[in-house]
Design a protein around this motif. Structure first.
Motif, PDB file in Angstrom:
ATOM      1  N   ILE A   1      44.148  42.355  44.645  1.00 36.06           N
ATOM      2  CA  ILE A   1      43.560  43.643  44.258  1.00 36.06           C
ATOM      3  C   ILE A   1      44.603  44.492  43.546  1.00 36.06           C
ATOM      4  N   SER A   2      45.805  44.492  44.091  1.00 33.85           N
ATOM      5  CA  SER A   2      46.882  45.273  43.500  1.00 33.85           C
ATOM      6  C   SER A   2      47.163  44.803  42.069  1.00 33.85           C
ATOM      7  N   TYR A   3      47.173  43.483  41.885  1.00 33.11           N
ATOM      8  CA  TYR A   3      47.443  42.908  40.564  1.00 33.11           C
ATOM      9  C   TYR A   3      46.311  43.245  39.598  1.00 33.11           C
ATOM     10  N   LYS A   4      45.050  43.105  40.088  1.00 32.37           N
ATOM     11  CA  LYS A   4      43.903  43.328  39.201  1.00 32.37           C
ATOM     12  C   LYS A   4      43.768  44.801  38.830  1.00 32.37           C
ATOM     13  N   GLU A   5      43.953  45.660  39.829  1.00 34.63           N
ATOM     14  CA  GLU A   5      43.854  47.099  39.561  1.00 34.63           C
ATOM     15  C   GLU A   5      45.036  47.550  38.715  1.00 34.63           C
ATOM     16  N   GLY A   6      46.209  47.157  39.156  1.00 30.81           N
ATOM     17  CA  GLY A   6      47.435  47.516  38.431  1.00 30.81           C
ATOM     18  C   GLY A   6      47.822  48.977  38.556  1.00 30.81           C
TER      19      GLY A   6
ATOM     20  N   LYS B   1      34.772  43.899  48.008  1.00 30.82           N
ATOM     21  CA  LYS B   1      35.739  44.526  47.105  1.00 30.82           C
ATOM     22  C   LYS B   1      35.264  44.420  45.665  1.00 30.82           C
ATOM     23  N   ASN B   2      35.070  45.561  45.050  1.00 31.59           N
ATOM     24  CA  ASN B   2      34.571  45.590  43.674  1.00 31.59           C
ATOM     25  C   ASN B   2      35.539  44.981  42.667  1.00 31.59           C
ATOM     26  N   ASP B   3      36.833  45.012  42.991  1.00 35.97           N
ATOM     27  CA  ASP B   3      37.822  44.499  42.041  1.00 35.97           C
ATOM     28  C   ASP B   3      37.886  42.974  42.028  1.00 35.97           C
ATOM     29  N   LEU B   4      37.328  42.357  43.077  1.00 34.51           N
ATOM     30  CA  LEU B   4      37.383  40.894  43.159  1.00 34.51           C
ATOM     31  C   LEU B   4      36.068  40.288  42.686  1.00 34.51           C
ATOM     32  N   THR B   5      36.102  38.995  42.405  1.00 36.93           N
ATOM     33  CA  THR B   5      34.867  38.313  42.013  1.00 36.93           C
ATOM     34  C   THR B   5      34.067  37.975  43.278  1.00 36.93           C
TER      35      THR B   5
END
Lengths: 196, 220
Positions: free
Chosen positions: B14-19, A85-89
């Motif tokens: 992911i939901s929180y980070k993407e928003g 997942k690109n959004d995670l570290t």
């Protein structure tokens, strides 16, 4: 343990890939599959994983006691899609897969692949090779006994290729099963080469 | 941590980070609700009569609008393959994913309903019944919409297609829900019967949708 593939016939949509493909995957004998682009190497791996239904043929798994068993939960697969997942570290991705496979978080592999310094960095900032390493770590930490690796060395630097090779050798020496598709020449003891 | 908790935690992160989904949900809901006084009437009496039902429809449309990516990211990056391969109970993974979506997008919308209700001049007595009926119908909203999300997985512009495919399935829920809210406005009391029907509808959705979604995703 062994995996017997009998008269497998695969098609992808309307595209014929191969038929009557039979081979045996055994402990201590890594199988290297070679073939032209589009010959069905990836589809073969996906079929063994249960992700692609063959037109006909059978795939049978025998455990160490020679008993016929279900095997899909014993497989892990690394393909072209990296499942990160690109959004995670980096660390968050590893933590997720460790929890998913119910394994203890193991940072040794991150250190081996020199990703430990990047643990808190978003995966979207990694290079293609680093992403590939992260994807392979998912397979290595899963503890599964059948590894199906689709072009595992693509995108890796020489040093990382050697680490992957060592980890694969360790898996082979433990008597577990491994099937690799590759265009490059990989050299393992007792390896069997199959062209499709 | 169990596999299932890991999935809920990851999807929430992911939901929180993407928003995106949360912000889009809030934005869409707010815009639709604020269009009502402009489109119908700014008259307080008229607003207070039509607003409860409208709020319910706005909530439904917001769900359909924001759910199109529920399975898409896992499908595109390959994570879905391992969820199918590794779990004999893929249906529970689906429930976890829908639950994470409900927590991150639907629950915040339910929380802001009192503010929306005040903006629409809905009587204070009706706010709690409205929140309750939206709360118990929300599982049906999200699970049915999740079926649409799975059906349109490999398609571009899936958002619009979900609406076309799925909106007819909401007709019984819409009829029961809006009649319960409207009857409350005009003083007819069949509220508890409607609540039971909607709760039944939600339970059937929770029970059946994961199997339909699993079938669709495995065939992809």
């Amino acid at each position: 343990m062994k995996l017997v593939i009998n008269n497998l016939h695969l098609e992808l949509g309307d595209k014929f890939l191969f038929k009557n493909l039979s081979f045996l995957l055994e402990s201590h004998k890594p199988l290297i599959i070679k073939g032209l682009n589009g010959s069905g190497k990836t589809s073969l791996l996906r079929s063994i994983c249960g992700l692609l239904k063959p037109v006909s043929g059978e795939i049978i798994f025998f455990n160490d006691n020679g008993e016929k068993k279900d095997y899909l939960h014993l497989c892990n697969y690394s393909g072209h899609k990296l499942a990160i997942k690109n959004d995670l570290t980096v660390q968050e991705n590893i933590r997720f897969w460790c929890s998913f496979y119910k394994k203890e978080i193991n940072n040794d592999l991150l250190s081996k692949f020199k990703l430990d310094n990047l643990a808190d960095i978003s995966v979207s900032l990694l290079s293609a090779g680093q992403m590939k390493k992260l994807s392979l770590i998912r397979v290595f930490l899963s503890g599964k006994c059948i590894w199906l690796l689709d072009e595992p060395m693509v995108g890796l630097d020489i040093e990382s290729q050697l680490i992957v090779k060592k980890l694969i050798e360790k898996h082979i020496n433990l008597g577990k099963l491994i099937l690799i598709t590759s265009h490059t020449d990989l050299l393992f003891d007792n390896q069997i080469l199959l062209n499709i | 941590m169990s596999t299932y908790l890991a999935i809920i935690k990851r999807d929430l992160m992911i939901s929180y980070k993407e928003g995106n989904n949360i912000a889009m949900g809030f934005g869409f809901f707010l815009v639709i609700v604020s269009l009502l006084p402009i489109g119908i009437s700014a008259d307080k009496d008229i607003l207070s009569k039509v607003a409860p039902g409208f709020l319910w429809i706005a909530f439904l449309l917001t769900t359909l609008f924001t759910i199109s990516r529920l399975f898409k990211d896992d499908y595109m990056d390959g994570s879905m393959d391992f969820m199918i391969m590794d779990s004999s109970i893929f249906e529970i993974i689906i429930i976890c994913k829908v639950f994470a979506y409900w927590l991150s997008v639907t629950l915040p919308l339910i929380i802001i309903i009192p503010i929306m209700s005040v903006l629409l001049n809905i009587s204070m007595d009706l706010i709690l019944p409205i929140i309750f009926i939206i709360f118990i119908s929300s599982p049906a909203f999200v699970f049915i919409a999740a079926v649409g999300s799975a059906l349109t997985l490999g398609m571009e512009r899936s958002g619009l297609l979900i609406n076309i495919l799925i909106l007819p399935l909401y007709i019984p829920l819409i009829i029961i829900g809006i009649s319960a809210i409207s009857n409350n406005v005009i003083g007819i009391n069949n509220y508890s019967f409607s609540v039971m029907l909607i709760a039944g509808f939600s339970m059937i959705s929770i029970a059946l949708s994961p199997f339909i979604i699993s079938l669709v995703l495995r065939s992809n």
